[in-house]
Design a protein around this motif. Structure first.
Motif, PDB file in Angstrom:
ATOM      1  N   MET A  98       0.701  -1.149   0.100  1.00 39.33           N
ATOM      2  CA  MET A  98       0.004  -0.155   0.020  1.00 39.33           C
ATOM      3  C   MET A  98       0.987   1.477  -0.014  1.00 39.33           C
ATOM      4  O   MET A  98       1.788   1.528   0.861  1.00 39.33           O
ATOM      5  N   ARG A  99       0.728   2.277  -0.945  1.00 38.22           N
ATOM      6  CA  ARG A  99       1.588   3.348  -1.018  1.00 38.22           C
ATOM      7  C   ARG A  99       0.974   4.440   0.146  1.00 38.22           C
ATOM      8  O   ARG A  99      -0.021   4.151   0.721  1.00 38.22           O
ATOM      9  N   ARG A 100       1.871   5.122   0.536  1.00 39.04           N
ATOM     10  CA  ARG A 100       1.613   6.218   1.378  1.00 39.04           C
ATOM     11  C   ARG A 100       1.203   7.443   0.704  1.00 39.04           C
ATOM     12  O   ARG A 100       1.755   8.101  -0.048  1.00 39.04           O
ATOM     13  N   LEU A 101       0.072   8.061   1.367  1.00 36.63           N
ATOM     14  CA  LEU A 101      -0.203   9.542   0.987  1.00 36.63           C
ATOM     15  C   LEU A 101       0.331  10.419   2.116  1.00 36.63           C
ATOM     16  O   LEU A 101      -0.305  10.345   3.556  1.00 36.63           O
ATOM     17  N   VAL A 102       1.460  11.208   1.674  1.00 36.33           N
ATOM     18  CA  VAL A 102       2.005  12.193   2.695  1.00 36.33           C
ATOM     19  C   VAL A 102       1.042  13.362   2.479  1.00 36.33           C
ATOM     20  O   VAL A 102       1.448  14.004   1.546  1.00 36.33           O
ATOM     21  N   MET A 103       0.403  13.972   3.649  1.00 39.61           N
ATOM     22  CA  MET A 103      -0.241  15.237   3.595  1.00 39.61           C
ATOM     23  C   MET A 103       0.391  16.370   4.557  1.00 39.61           C
ATOM     24  O   MET A 103       0.736  16.175   5.740  1.00 39.61           O
ATOM     25  N   TRP A 104       0.841  17.264   3.657  1.00 39.24           N
ATOM     26  CA  TRP A 104       1.687  18.321   4.180  1.00 39.24           C
ATOM     27  C   TRP A 104       0.918  19.536   4.594  1.00 39.24           C
ATOM     28  O   TRP A 104       0.124  20.094   3.840  1.00 39.24           O
ATOM     29  N   ASP A 105       1.130  19.937   6.080  1.00 43.89           N
ATOM     30  CA  ASP A 105       0.793  21.088   6.217  1.00 43.89           C
ATOM     31  C   ASP A 105       1.662  22.223   5.901  1.00 43.89           C
ATOM     32  O   ASP A 105       2.669  21.922   5.193  1.00 43.89           O
ATOM     33  N   ILE A 106       1.347  23.457   5.551  1.00 46.06           N
ATOM     34  CA  ILE A 106       2.033  24.275   4.851  1.00 46.06           C
ATOM     35  C   ILE A 106       2.712  25.303   6.044  1.00 46.06           C
ATOM     36  O   ILE A 106       3.940  25.436   6.169  1.00 46.06           O
ATOM     37  N   ASP A 107       1.864  26.171   6.597  1.00 49.04           N
ATOM     38  CA  ASP A 107       2.458  27.375   7.520  1.00 49.04           C
ATOM     39  C   ASP A 107       3.160  26.596   8.723  1.00 49.04           C
ATOM     40  O   ASP A 107       2.586  26.035   9.499  1.00 49.04           O
TER      41      ASP A 107
END
Length: 224
Positions: A1-10
């Motif tokens: 299963m691939r990883r979905l890396v969800m980045w915050d910005i600030d």
């Protein structure tokens, strides 16, 4: 299963140098005719949530979020060149994004309280826009609750790619951590904002990093 890396910005990817905050205040007064009186806490919150508070605090009852956000986006666009002048990238960000971007088992996107247009302008100011599949991100206009942004992003990724993902959220606030945990995502925290490492640990983050300058440690955490 691939990883979905969800980045915050600030304060996770970058500091905007107050450009968006200045635009927010200017747009509010232009749209409502009400002088700015009180600045709320922005960290870790969605723009929809903040907007509701700002309207209430200033006694504004006849202005919609849509009308305000339209002018806010225009105002940020007018001063977008200031992001790279007044702001800066957080340590190690460019290297970590490049490393993960070369990994076929990872898809990177943005989960941020910013409205999508402002999110795009912030990352583009530092040449980061090519690192993310912004189409599947979660944004401040999706909902007032940050946990919902994570869920929306995961739903969009599944729909676009036709597969399930292991979600990983990285941010600098307690709200980022709790939003990850609410969606059974791995919660990676960086103590690069106003929230201490101890507070991030207490909130339940699976990994807390001082920043992203240690490429090996950062990549290992994000591949957890």
């Amino acid at each position: 299963m691939r990883r979905l890396v969800m980045w915050d910005i600030d304060y996770t990817l970058l500091r905007g140098g107050g450009v968006a905050s200045t635009a927010w205040k200017a747009a509010f007064t232009e749209v409502t005719g009400v002088p700015w009186q009180d600045t709320p806490i922005f960290g870790g919150r969605t723009d929809t949530d903040i907007c509701t508070e700002v309207f209430a605090t200033h006694g504004v009852t006849d202005c919609t979020h849509e009308r305000f956000f339209a002018r806010y986006v225009e105002t940020v666009h007018e001063s977008r060149h200031e992001f790279a002048i007044q702001g800066h990238l957080m340590p190690g960000v460019r290297e970590v994004l490049a490393h993960l971007g070369a990994d076929p088992t990872v898809v990177q996107t943005l989960v941020t309280g910013n409205v999508p247009q402002v999110a795009a302008m912030k990352v583009a100011a530092f040449g980061l826009d090519g690192a993310f599949d912004a189409e599947i991100g979660g944004y401040g206009t999706d909902d007032s609750v940050r946990a919902t942004l994570v869920r929306r992003s995961l739903e969009r990724a599944r729909a676009k790619y036709g597969e399930d993902f292991r979600p990983v959220v990285i941010g600098d606030t307690v709200n980022d951590v709790t939003a990850a945990l609410a969606n059974d995502a791995v919660a990676i925290a960086v103590a690069t904002g106003a929230t201490s490492a101890a507070e991030l640990t207490a909130a339940g983050a699976h990994v807390v990093l001082p920043d992203l300058s240690d490429l090996e440690a950062a990549v290992q955490a994000l591949r957890a």
